[in-house]
Scaffold this motif. Structure first.
Motif, PDB file in Angstrom:
ATOM      1  N   LYS A 109      -5.368  -9.053   2.249  1.00 22.10           N
ATOM      2  CA  LYS A 109      -6.600  -7.996   2.458  1.00 22.10           C
ATOM      3  C   LYS A 109      -7.994  -9.125   2.995  1.00 22.10           C
ATOM      4  CE  LYS A 109      -6.545  -3.525   1.023  1.00 22.10           C
ATOM      5  NZ  LYS A 109      -6.870  -2.544   0.034  1.00 22.10           N
ATOM      6  N   GLN A 134      -5.407  -0.047   5.616  1.00 24.95           N
ATOM      7  CA  GLN A 134      -5.632   0.549   6.992  1.00 24.95           C
ATOM      8  C   GLN A 134      -5.016   0.230   7.447  1.00 24.95           C
ATOM      9  OE1 GLN A 134      -8.423   3.151   5.777  1.00 24.95           O
ATOM     10  NE2 GLN A 134      -7.913   2.205   4.167  1.00 24.95           N
ATOM     11  N   SER A 151       0.770  -1.079   0.341  1.00 23.03           N
ATOM     12  CA  SER A 151      -0.104  -0.111   0.437  1.00 23.03           C
ATOM     13  C   SER A 151       1.264   1.076  -0.351  1.00 23.03           C
ATOM     14  CB  SER A 151      -1.310  -0.149   0.940  1.00 23.03           C
ATOM     15  OG  SER A 151      -1.867   0.910   1.179  1.00 23.03           O
ATOM     16  N   GLN A 181     -11.242   0.076  -1.302  1.00 22.80           N
ATOM     17  CA  GLN A 181     -10.035   1.255  -1.188  1.00 22.80           C
ATOM     18  C   GLN A 181      -9.145   0.556  -1.261  1.00 22.80           C
ATOM     19  OE1 GLN A 181      -8.120   3.972  -0.257  1.00 22.80           O
ATOM     20  NE2 GLN A 181      -9.382   4.679   1.325  1.00 22.80           N
ATOM     21  N   GLU A 217     -19.588   2.001   5.536  1.00 23.44           N
ATOM     22  CA  GLU A 217     -17.061   3.257   5.766  1.00 23.44           C
ATOM     23  C   GLU A 217     -16.732   1.752   6.277  1.00 23.44           C
ATOM     24  OE1 GLU A 217     -17.134   5.096   9.720  1.00 23.44           O
ATOM     25  OE2 GLU A 217     -15.060   4.584   9.495  1.00 23.44           O
ATOM     26  N   PHE A 218     -17.951   0.668   6.324  1.00 23.37           N
ATOM     27  CA  PHE A 218     -16.617  -0.941   6.429  1.00 23.37           C
ATOM     28  C   PHE A 218     -16.132  -0.908   4.760  1.00 23.37           C
ATOM     29  CE2 PHE A 218     -16.393  -5.255   5.592  1.00 23.37           C
ATOM     30  CZ  PHE A 218     -15.807  -5.350   6.250  1.00 23.37           C
ATOM     31  N   ALA A 248     -16.481   1.067   2.153  1.00 18.52           N
ATOM     32  CA  ALA A 248     -15.391   2.471   2.018  1.00 18.52           C
ATOM     33  C   ALA A 248     -14.141   1.687   1.882  1.00 18.52           C
ATOM     34  CB  ALA A 248     -16.329   3.501   2.181  1.00 18.52           C
ATOM     35  N   ASN A 249     -13.612   1.091   2.646  1.00 22.18           N
ATOM     36  CA  ASN A 249     -12.307   1.311   4.048  1.00 22.18           C
ATOM     37  C   ASN A 249     -11.816   0.142   3.735  1.00 22.18           C
ATOM     38  OD1 ASN A 249     -12.424   4.073   4.900  1.00 22.18           O
ATOM     39  ND2 ASN A 249     -12.884   3.300   7.048  1.00 22.18           N
ATOM     40  N   TRP A 250     -12.665  -0.902   3.448  1.00 20.94           N
ATOM     41  CA  TRP A 250     -11.600  -1.987   3.253  1.00 20.94           C
ATOM     42  C   TRP A 250     -11.911  -2.710   2.212  1.00 20.94           C
ATOM     43  CZ3 TRP A 250      -7.963  -3.979   6.569  1.00 20.94           C
ATOM     44  CH2 TRP A 250      -7.400  -3.572   7.614  1.00 20.94           C
ATOM     45  N   GLU A 277      -5.906   1.162  11.419  1.00 21.64           N
ATOM     46  CA  GLU A 277      -6.931   0.351  12.170  1.00 21.64           C
ATOM     47  C   GLU A 277      -5.943  -0.932  12.586  1.00 21.64           C
ATOM     48  OE1 GLU A 277     -10.194   0.476   9.501  1.00 21.64           O
ATOM     49  OE2 GLU A 277     -11.830  -0.317  11.448  1.00 21.64           O
ATOM     50  N   LYS A 299     -15.992  -5.193  14.135  1.00 21.22           N
ATOM     51  CA  LYS A 299     -16.551  -4.639  14.749  1.00 21.22           C
ATOM     52  C   LYS A 299     -18.425  -4.853  15.052  1.00 21.22           C
ATOM     53  CE  LYS A 299     -18.117  -0.815  10.893  1.00 21.22           C
ATOM     54  NZ  LYS A 299     -18.263   0.113  11.623  1.00 21.22           N
TER      55      LYS A 299
END
Ligand SMILES: [Zn+2]
Length: 704
Positions: free
Chosen positions: A385, A449, A364, A445, A437-438, A440-442, A452, A396
């Motif tokens: 990933k 992260q 990354s 993206q 949000e999860f 989008a981020n994981w 996190e 979460k």
């Protein structure tokens, strides 16, 4: 003119349909059952088969296609009538108009000589040579339609019944329940297998060889068959260790009963990958087999759990398209890690997550991070990933919601195809949380992260302690000695102890020697292994301790220690060779092949046996040996510059090997040898009498 006209017609015929014939057939035709009887003749690498397909027509069609690679068809009949076909070499078109209807039937006969997807191992080796003679298949990424005409599309699921005729005296293993074995004549037996539930064609499999099985029953009563070849009994327990625990754990953890009739595991020679989760029958690389000593260094546990997890994630619910591949590999990796956590403990779990986080962060940070939901991703993305995404998601939403969601997802889409939305919808439903949000981020993206991930890792006390020690890497030994010393107090943590040893590399002060002594005394095999792997120069003060590494129960440690001792203390070579005489090592014979090489480079030791030992070393390059053994033998022959004509010929053969890693290794080594004018000349002389592919390859290399 006539021919030209015909070829234009053909071009049109395939051109018109090439865009969407696959998806339109998926909509219009529903294959329910596919029954195949296949006679395999391993000596010639050929097969002949009969297949019956039962299907419903949902919407009117003008033609039906089957994927069929380089097959010949002798009879194609739909609902009792012969029909015209067009065989493109990749696809068989059946030209017939069918109205919406149920219980239609195609019957056909075919023959083939598969160039991939089905592999014939060692059938051309003379009978007097002992070798593993096997046939095995690999469908994923290779297309089962090289050996059976089917639809090579993950979205086409059917119930299969397979029957194989094979040489008598061999065990045949395939998907589903073995319903009968019959002796047909003096030389052939027939093996019938029956499935109950539908699956995609890439999961079809067959393996044949001199296998023997051990049967276990899972806690839920599922029959598990663990196969090995006849002479591999000493490897049985360590290789298959924890198989039952893994099975019981996954059924319990996933919360959905194992979805198939039985589960078989078959190790084969020269497999293309580590393992493949064919429905109910995992085929895996023989290189993963291990004895008691090797178990600590490398074992089958991770692959065992990973392939089993796929029986749910991949086989029961199958990705609609490649974009959702993490639904297979991310889940396989994550659930394997959970099973290993159960066996090896929390530190192991966090350590593996930490290691993959480091690799993902590196990728990354260098701007090469990949979105998880994508086509053509790297395995680091799909596997690691993907596993990380699930680890974070579970933290979460909590254990309960996570497990409920997984269960509902599997039950709702059982024996069907899925996409990422299907899974996320179940997690949102079970947790009542909005996951945008999860996602989008994981999932969407490119960047990993890191923060996190680090915060999650730091929930482990072991990781916090490890990071404290790792943070000392740039400090002077004087500054950090007290911390390193305290980390080496028994019982020493495997990973922290190794980190301490790596930080000592290159240090030569009295302080460093004292710390090394503590590490030697740790009684921790991994800490001692770190010394063997990282200490370049053995200080005379530590020689006795270092020599004790030759007694450790680890093939990796012994290999490294023997090499280093032999190089640094020539006057003691005879003693080191005597002490390690007779050791073999992993299934790739790492210790034995090293020992033979060192022996040949130690003229004082057993001079009368040099020729015998050279013959043994050289013999390990032969094509019928497992590629791991050959690789070691080629590598050491290179180091002592001792390739015979026969070895060079064997190397040429290896440049065309089906295993891509070994093929690459062999090609690079051949290029290296070509730089030596003597070897170049030797290769030149070999040109005659080579199989065509090898000859063409060699000619190209000689020109360059
Ligand atoms: Zn996998």
């Amino acid at each position: 003119m006539k021919y030209l006209f015909l070829s234009i017609l053909l071009l049109n015929f395939s051109g018109v349909f090439s865009q969407d014939y696959i998806s339109s057939q998926l909509k219009n035709i529903n294959f329910a059952n596919i029954d195949a009887s296949i006679a395999i003749t391993p000596d010639s690498g050929k097969l002949k088969g009969k297949v019956v397909y039962r299907f419903d027509v949902l919407n009117q069609v003008d033609s039906i296609y089957l994927d069929a690679q380089n097959m010949k068809f002798s009879e194609v009949v739909i609902n009792g009538e012969s029909i015209p076909t067009n065989n493109t070499g990749n696809v068989l078109w059946l030209k017939t108009k069918l109205e919406p209807s149920e219980e239609n039937e195609i019957r056909l006969k075919y023959s083939a000589k598969p160039q991939q997807a089905m592999y014939f191992i060692n059938w051309d080796v003379p009978q007097e040579i002992t070798a593993s003679r096997q046939v095995w298949t690999q469908g994923q990424g290779k297309n089962s339609s090289h050996w059976i005409p089917v639809i090579d599309n993950l979205n086409e699921k059917a119930v299969y019944e397979l029957s194989f005729d094979f040489k008598k005296g061999y065990e045949v293993i395939s998907n589903g329940e073995l319903t009968s074995v019959a002796v047909l004549n003096d030389s052939v037996s027939r093996w019938d297998f029956k499935m109950q539930k539908p699956m995609s064609s890439y999961l079809l499999a067959v393996a044949a060889g001199k296998f023997e099985k051990e049967e276990l029953k899972s806690a839920s009563g599922v029959s598990m068959e663990l196969y090995l070849e006849e002479d591999e009994d000493s490897l049985r327990e360590p290789s298959y260790r924890y198989s039952q625990e893994i099975f019981d754990f996954l059924e319990e953890e996933i919360g959905v009963k194992y979805p198939w009739q039985n589960y078989k595991q078959v190790p084969v020679q020269d497999f293309l990958y580590a393992g493949m989760e064919n429905t109910g029958i995992t085929i895996f690389s023989r290189a993963l087999l291990t004895d008691e000593v090797g178990f600590k260094d490398r074992n089958y546990v991770n692959v065992n759990a990973h392939e089993l997890a796929h029986q749910w994630f991949g086989n029961l619910v199958t990705q609609e398209e490649e974009k959702h591949h993490w639904l297979h590999e991310g889940f396989g990796t994550y659930y394997a890690l959970l099973a290993e956590k159960e066996i090896f403990g929390d530190d192991y779990y966090y350590w593996k997550l930490y290691e993959s986080a480091e690799r993902l962060k590196e990728l990354s940070d260098s701007g090469r991070g990949e979105v998880l939901m994508r086509k053509g991703g790297s395995s680091l993305t799909y596997y690691q990933k993907g596993a990380w995404a699930l680890h974070i998601l579970r933290e979460k939403v909590g254990d309960e919601a996570f497990k409920t969601a997984v269960k509902n997802y599997l039950e709702l889409y059982a024996y069907q195809n899925v996409n990422t939305d299907n899974f996320i919808a179940e997690v949102e439903r079970a947790s009542g949380q909005d996951l945008s949000e999860f996602i989008a981020n994981w999932l969407k993206q490119t960047a990993f992260q890191g923060t996190e991930a680090l915060n999650s890792l730091k929930k482990s006390e072991f990781i916090r302690n490890y990071l404290d020690i790792a943070a000392l890497r740039e400090s002077t030994l004087e500054q950090k000695a007290p911390f390193l010393r305290s980390a080496l107090q028994k019982p020493v943590n495997d990973y922290i102890g190794q980190e301490v040893v790596f930080q000592l590399a290159g240090e030569t002060s009295t302080e460093a020697f004292q710390l090394y002594k503590l590490a030697f005394q740790s009684e921790n095999i991994f800490v001692r292994q770190a010394i063997a792997l990282s200490m370049d120069e053995i200080p005379p003060q530590l020689k006795p301790e270092y020599e004790s590494l030759l007694q450790d129960e680890s093939w990796l440690t012994i290999e490294a220690a023997l090499t280093n001792l032999w190089m640094q203390f020539p006057e003691e070579n005879t003693r080191y060779l005597q002490e390690t005489k007779g050791l073999v090592g992993f299934t790739d014979k790492n210790i034995r092949i090293l020992w033979l090489t060192l022996n040949l480079a130690t003229p004082a030791y057993e001079p009368e046996k040099q020729q015998k030992y050279y013959k043994e070393l050289s013999g390990h390059t032969a094509p019928h040996r497992p590629f791991g053994v050959r690789k070691n033998a080629f590598g050491y022959l290179y180091q002592i510059n001792a390739f015979s004509d026969k070895n060079l010929k064997n190397l040429l053969e290896a440049t065309q090997h089906p295993n891509s890693q070994f093929r690459k290794f062999s090609r690079e080594l051949l290029s290296e040898l070509m730089k030596n004018p003597d070897y170049r000349l030797q290769f030149q002389m070999l040109k005659e009498n080579l199989p065509e592919r090898e000859r063409l390859y060699l000619e190209k290399k000689l020109e360059s």
